[in-house]
Design a protein around this motif. Structure first.
Motif, PDB file in Angstrom:
ATOM      1  N   GLY A 140       0.802  -1.226   0.000  1.00 28.59           N
ATOM      2  CA  GLY A 140       0.000   0.000   0.000  1.00 28.59           C
ATOM      3  C   GLY A 140       0.832   1.271   0.000  1.00 28.59           C
ATOM      4  O   GLY A 140       1.937   1.308   0.530  1.00 28.59           O
ATOM      5  N   SER A 141       0.234   2.336  -0.558  1.00 25.06           N
ATOM      6  CA  SER A 141       0.945   3.612  -0.704  1.00 25.06           C
ATOM      7  C   SER A 141       0.955   4.433   0.584  1.00 25.06           C
ATOM      8  O   SER A 141       1.647   5.447   0.656  1.00 25.06           O
ATOM      9  N   VAL A 142       0.168   4.010   1.578  1.00 17.55           N
ATOM     10  CA  VAL A 142       0.116   4.704   2.870  1.00 17.55           C
ATOM     11  C   VAL A 142       0.388   3.649   3.938  1.00 17.55           C
ATOM     12  O   VAL A 142      -0.073   2.510   3.802  1.00 17.55           O
ATOM     13  N   THR A 147       5.430  -3.069   3.359  1.00 16.58           N
ATOM     14  CA  THR A 147       6.427  -2.553   2.411  1.00 16.58           C
ATOM     15  C   THR A 147       5.727  -1.636   1.391  1.00 16.58           C
ATOM     16  O   THR A 147       4.500  -1.635   1.297  1.00 16.58           O
ATOM     17  N   HIS A 148       6.518  -0.881   0.661  1.00 19.59           N
ATOM     18  CA  HIS A 148       5.935   0.022  -0.343  1.00 19.59           C
ATOM     19  C   HIS A 148       6.911   0.217  -1.509  1.00 19.59           C
ATOM     20  O   HIS A 148       7.876   0.979  -1.386  1.00 19.59           O
ATOM     21  N   PRO A 149       6.667  -0.471  -2.622  1.00 17.63           N
ATOM     22  CA  PRO A 149       7.538  -0.257  -3.788  1.00 17.63           C
ATOM     23  C   PRO A 149       7.244   1.110  -4.404  1.00 17.63           C
ATOM     24  O   PRO A 149       6.090   1.420  -4.706  1.00 17.63           O
ATOM     25  N   MET A 150       8.285   1.919  -4.556  1.00 10.28           N
ATOM     26  CA  MET A 150       8.104   3.250  -5.158  1.00 10.28           C
ATOM     27  C   MET A 150       8.219   3.109  -6.677  1.00 10.28           C
ATOM     28  O   MET A 150       9.159   3.608  -7.306  1.00 10.28           O
ATOM     29  N   ALA A 151       7.275   2.384  -7.220  1.00  8.21           N
ATOM     30  CA  ALA A 151       7.279   2.091  -8.655  1.00  8.21           C
ATOM     31  C   ALA A 151       5.847   1.875  -9.091  1.00  8.21           C
ATOM     32  O   ALA A 151       5.066   1.273  -8.358  1.00  8.21           O
ATOM     33  N   GLY A 152       5.516   2.354 -10.247  1.00  9.68           N
ATOM     34  CA  GLY A 152       4.156   2.147 -10.738  1.00  9.68           C
ATOM     35  C   GLY A 152       3.975   2.824 -12.080  1.00  9.68           C
ATOM     36  O   GLY A 152       4.915   3.400 -12.641  1.00  9.68           O
ATOM     37  N   THR A 153       2.781   2.731 -12.586  1.00 10.38           N
ATOM     38  CA  THR A 153       2.415   3.450 -13.806  1.00 10.38           C
ATOM     39  C   THR A 153       0.985   3.935 -13.592  1.00 10.38           C
ATOM     40  O   THR A 153       0.381   3.650 -12.560  1.00 10.38           O
ATOM     41  N   GLU A 154       0.428   4.582 -14.584  1.00 12.84           N
ATOM     42  CA  GLU A 154      -0.966   5.023 -14.475  1.00 12.84           C
ATOM     43  C   GLU A 154      -1.935   3.894 -14.821  1.00 12.84           C
ATOM     44  O   GLU A 154      -3.144   4.066 -14.734  1.00 12.84           O
ATOM     45  N   HIS A 155      -1.395   2.732 -15.226  1.00 14.29           N
ATOM     46  CA  HIS A 155      -2.265   1.627 -15.627  1.00 14.29           C
ATOM     47  C   HIS A 155      -2.594   0.735 -14.430  1.00 14.29           C
ATOM     48  O   HIS A 155      -1.818   0.630 -13.491  1.00 14.29           O
ATOM     49  N   VAL A 184       6.639  13.379  -2.181  1.00 17.14           N
ATOM     50  CA  VAL A 184       7.184  12.930  -3.483  1.00 17.14           C
ATOM     51  C   VAL A 184       6.164  12.237  -4.377  1.00 17.14           C
ATOM     52  O   VAL A 184       6.421  12.021  -5.558  1.00 17.14           O
ATOM     53  N   SER A 185       5.011  11.885  -3.829  1.00 18.75           N
ATOM     54  CA  SER A 185       4.065  11.112  -4.641  1.00 18.75           C
ATOM     55  C   SER A 185       2.621  11.615  -4.532  1.00 18.75           C
ATOM     56  O   SER A 185       1.981  11.884  -5.541  1.00 18.75           O
ATOM     57  N   HIS A 186       2.114  11.764  -3.300  1.00 20.35           N
ATOM     58  CA  HIS A 186       0.681  12.033  -3.157  1.00 20.35           C
ATOM     59  C   HIS A 186       0.302  13.439  -3.639  1.00 20.35           C
ATOM     60  O   HIS A 186      -0.615  13.582  -4.460  1.00 20.35           O
ATOM     61  N   PRO A 218       2.098  15.554  -5.576  1.00 21.54           N
ATOM     62  CA  PRO A 218       2.295  15.670  -7.029  1.00 21.54           C
ATOM     63  C   PRO A 218       1.125  15.071  -7.829  1.00 21.54           C
ATOM     64  O   PRO A 218       0.729  15.629  -8.851  1.00 21.54           O
ATOM     65  N   HIS A 219       0.552  13.958  -7.356  1.00 23.97           N
ATOM     66  CA  HIS A 219      -0.610  13.404  -8.064  1.00 23.97           C
ATOM     67  C   HIS A 219      -1.804  14.357  -7.961  1.00 23.97           C
ATOM     68  O   HIS A 219      -2.519  14.569  -8.938  1.00 23.97           O
ATOM     69  N   LEU A 220      -1.994  14.930  -6.772  1.00 23.51           N
ATOM     70  CA  LEU A 220      -3.131  15.847  -6.596  1.00 23.51           C
ATOM     71  C   LEU A 220      -2.985  17.072  -7.508  1.00 23.51           C
ATOM     72  O   LEU A 220      -3.966  17.549  -8.096  1.00 23.51           O
ATOM     73  N   THR A 238      -1.134  14.725 -17.709  1.00 20.72           N
ATOM     74  CA  THR A 238      -2.322  13.963 -18.125  1.00 20.72           C
ATOM     75  C   THR A 238      -2.092  12.467 -17.886  1.00 20.72           C
ATOM     76  O   THR A 238      -3.016  11.740 -17.553  1.00 20.72           O
ATOM     77  N   ARG A 239      -0.848  12.005 -18.024  1.00 21.02           N
ATOM     78  CA  ARG A 239      -0.554  10.593 -17.749  1.00 21.02           C
ATOM     79  C   ARG A 239      -0.821  10.290 -16.272  1.00 21.02           C
ATOM     80  O   ARG A 239      -1.542   9.355 -15.944  1.00 21.02           O
ATOM     81  N   ILE A 240      -0.273  11.132 -15.411  1.00 22.38           N
ATOM     82  CA  ILE A 240      -0.447  10.883 -13.972  1.00 22.38           C
ATOM     83  C   ILE A 240      -1.920  10.993 -13.584  1.00 22.38           C
ATOM     84  O   ILE A 240      -2.434  10.210 -12.782  1.00 22.38           O
ATOM     85  N   THR A 277      -9.836   4.761  -7.592  1.00 27.24           N
ATOM     86  CA  THR A 277     -10.072   4.112  -6.289  1.00 27.24           C
ATOM     87  C   THR A 277      -8.809   4.163  -5.438  1.00 27.24           C
ATOM     88  O   THR A 277      -8.843   4.547  -4.267  1.00 27.24           O
ATOM     89  N   MET A 278      -7.683   3.795  -6.078  1.00 31.35           N
ATOM     90  CA  MET A 278      -6.413   3.802  -5.349  1.00 31.35           C
ATOM     91  C   MET A 278      -6.143   5.190  -4.773  1.00 31.35           C
ATOM     92  O   MET A 278      -5.815   5.350  -3.591  1.00 31.35           O
ATOM     93  N   TRP A 279      -6.309   6.230  -5.590  1.00 30.20           N
ATOM     94  CA  TRP A 279      -5.930   7.578  -5.148  1.00 30.20           C
ATOM     95  C   TRP A 279      -6.939   8.192  -4.188  1.00 30.20           C
ATOM     96  O   TRP A 279      -6.565   8.952  -3.297  1.00 30.20           O
ATOM     97  N   ARG A 280      -8.211   7.814  -4.338  1.00 29.81           N
ATOM     98  CA  ARG A 280      -9.204   8.251  -3.332  1.00 29.81           C
ATOM     99  C   ARG A 280      -8.764   7.721  -1.969  1.00 29.81           C
ATOM    100  O   ARG A 280      -8.708   8.462  -0.983  1.00 29.81           O
ATOM    101  N   THR A 292       6.163   4.357 -17.852  1.00 26.27           N
ATOM    102  CA  THR A 292       6.757   4.777 -16.594  1.00 26.27           C
ATOM    103  C   THR A 292       7.186   6.223 -16.743  1.00 26.27           C
ATOM    104  O   THR A 292       7.383   6.708 -17.837  1.00 26.27           O
ATOM    105  N   LYS A 293       7.345   6.906 -15.598  1.00 30.31           N
ATOM    106  CA  LYS A 293       7.615   8.337 -15.625  1.00 30.31           C
ATOM    107  C   LYS A 293       8.866   8.694 -16.403  1.00 30.31           C
ATOM    108  O   LYS A 293       9.876   8.019 -16.298  1.00 30.31           O
ATOM    109  N   GLN A 294       8.790   9.751 -17.160  1.00 30.45           N
ATOM    110  CA  GLN A 294       9.969  10.218 -17.889  1.00 30.45           C
ATOM    111  C   GLN A 294      10.394  11.558 -17.333  1.00 30.45           C
ATOM    112  O   GLN A 294       9.578  12.292 -16.833  1.00 30.45           O
TER     113      GLN A 294
HETATM  114  O1  LIG Z   1       5.117   6.167 -11.899  1.00 29.83           O
HETATM  115  C1  LIG Z   1       3.942   6.356 -11.608  1.00 29.83           C
HETATM  116  O2  LIG Z   1       3.057   6.423 -12.422  1.00 29.83           O
HETATM  117  C2  LIG Z   1       3.563   6.453 -10.199  1.00 29.83           C
HETATM  118  O3  LIG Z   1       2.695   7.223  -9.947  1.00 29.83           O
HETATM  119  C3  LIG Z   1       4.213   5.605  -9.183  1.00 29.83           C
HETATM  120  C4  LIG Z   1       4.094   6.087  -7.758  1.00 29.83           C
HETATM  121  C5  LIG Z   1       4.725   7.490  -7.641  1.00 29.83           C
HETATM  122  O4  LIG Z   1       4.059   8.433  -7.270  1.00 29.83           O
HETATM  123  O5  LIG Z   1       5.923   7.580  -7.908  1.00 29.83           O
HETATM  124  C6  LIG Z   1       2.664   6.108  -7.349  1.00 29.83           C
HETATM  125  C7  LIG Z   1       2.229   5.642  -6.171  1.00 29.83           C
HETATM  126  C8  LIG Z   1       3.048   4.861  -5.314  1.00 29.83           C
HETATM  127  O6  LIG Z   1       2.589   4.499  -4.144  1.00 29.83           O
HETATM  128  C9  LIG Z   1       4.407   4.713  -5.700  1.00 29.83           C
HETATM  129  C10 LIG Z   1       4.848   5.147  -6.896  1.00 29.83           C
END
Ligand SMILES: O=C(O)C(=O)C[C@]1(C(=O)O)C=C[C@@H](O)C=C1
Ligand SMILES: NC(=O)c1ccc[n+]([C@@H]2O[C@H](COP(=O)([O-])OP(=O)(O)OC[C@H]3O[C@@H](n4cnc5c(N)ncnc54)[C@H](O)[C@@H]3O)[C@@H](O)[C@H]2O)c1
Length: 306
Positions: A99-101, A122-130, A188-190, A192-194, A226-228, A234-237, A303-305
């Protein structure tokens, strides 16, 4: 590589669990991977794509005899899943989550787990918008950080084994205290997504986003927004509902800075703008010079560029 856990149970078969399953199978890290998801369609796809060796209809069945149980559902669903699996866990099993939290997961999951079961979030700092089972890919964790947030008194041998497991999946690991984790992730994550969600919402409000020409000619910055902003609702709510304190704190600081910059624009204070941008540029350059930019390569999956 060699087997680290005999039987692994993946609860939820989306982006993160799917990627873990593929990487585990590629490297032979488990003798058997059992998966479960609520819908029959997801379970069928998971078997077809080889995310796990077999699936079960319920989480309770999936954890029977498992040495490692991975909770890979939205943060708001972790407590309910823990309650369901608790009576079926093997003594000595390790339960982890992705989980992210972390405060909300510790409080939502921990109390349900029986004596003799090890809980190491644990929390992997890796993901995509999919999201969903099709989104997984084995390289997702390659060269990315995985934060390990053990509760007080957690078994050192089992923490170390789980670290070894994440490292075998390709990640660098770092231990972190729960409060610090939630604050760092808010920065670093929450938030920026908002900001990305808001910016795309604002552009849409101005009827610009749906204009194909604007998308076509937009610079990489807005396209990244727009990607993010396409990330799973559901995850971000759940992230914002469960990391209220830290996200509100960072959002407060962010709006203060924003107001200061707004004022500088209004009053034509070029020096303030220049100094601010010079400072932030130095931060980015410092990160690169220190070799801390561990951005994974883009595997063509969004993945993020930089
Ligand atoms: O690369 C992305 O698309 C992500 O949003 C991955 C990301 C991040 O913000 O870096 C998103 C949520 C996580 O809990 C960990 C990683
Ligand atoms: N996507 C990311 O970038 C990312 C990165 C790191 C960590 N995480 C965390 O990992 C976890 C899983 O995220 P994901 O991206 O793999 O999501 P996903 O949407 O791809 O997969 C989630 C899985 O959980 C299941 N699920 C959803 N609601 C459920 C419920 N109420 N009860 C039981 N199962 C439910 C779904 O059917 C699906 O199988 C989340 O807690 C998320 O915060 C996500």
């Amino acid at each position: 590589m060699s087997v680290i856990y005999d039987r692994v149970a993946l609860i939820g078969l989306g982006l993160i669990a799917g990627s873990m399953g593929l990487a585990m199978r590629r490297d032979g890290l488990a003798r058997e991977i059992v998966g479960t998801a609520r819908s029959a369609e997801t379970r069928d796809v998971a078997v077809e794509l080889g995310l796990c060796d077999r699936v079960t209809e319920t989480a309770a069945e999936a954890v029977e005899g498992a040495d490692l149980v991975v909770l890979a559902v939205p943060v708001g669903a972790m407590g309910r899943v823990a309650q369901e699996i608790a009576p079926h866990l093997k003594r000595g099993a390790v339960v982890t989550d992705v989980g992210s939290v972390k405060r909300a997961v510790l409080e939502g999951v921990g109390p349900h787990l029986p004596e003799g079961v090890h809980f190491v979030p644990t929390h992997p700092m890796a993901g995509t918008e999919h999201s969903g089972p099709h989104a997984g890919f084995a390289e997702l964790f390659q060269n990315r950080w995985c934060l390990i947030v053990p509760p007080e008194g957690a078994d050192e041998t089992e923490i170390a084994r789980l670290e070894r497991f994440w490292q075998a999946l390709g990640a660098h690991t770092e231990r972190m205290d729960v409060e610090h984790h939630d604050l760092v992730c808010a920065v670093v994550s929450h938030i920026p997504h908002l900001i990305a969600y808001t910016m795309v919402g604002v552009a849409d409000d101005l009827r610009r986003v749906s204009d194909q020409e604007v998308i076509k000619f937009s610079a990489a910055g807005f396209r990244d927004f727009t990607r993010i902003a396409a990330s799973d609702p559901t995850m971000w709510r759940d992230v914002f509902l469960t990391n209220k304190e830290a996200t509100l704190e960072i959002l407060g600081r962010f709006t203060e800075e924003l107001f200061a910059l707004q004022r500088a624009i209004r009053t034509g204070d070029g020096d303030q703008l220049f100094d601010y941008f010079t400072h932030t540029r130095a931060i980015r350059r410092g990160i690169i010079e220190a070799g801390q930019d561990t951005e994974a390569p883009d595997f063509g999956r969004g993945t993020k560029q930089k």
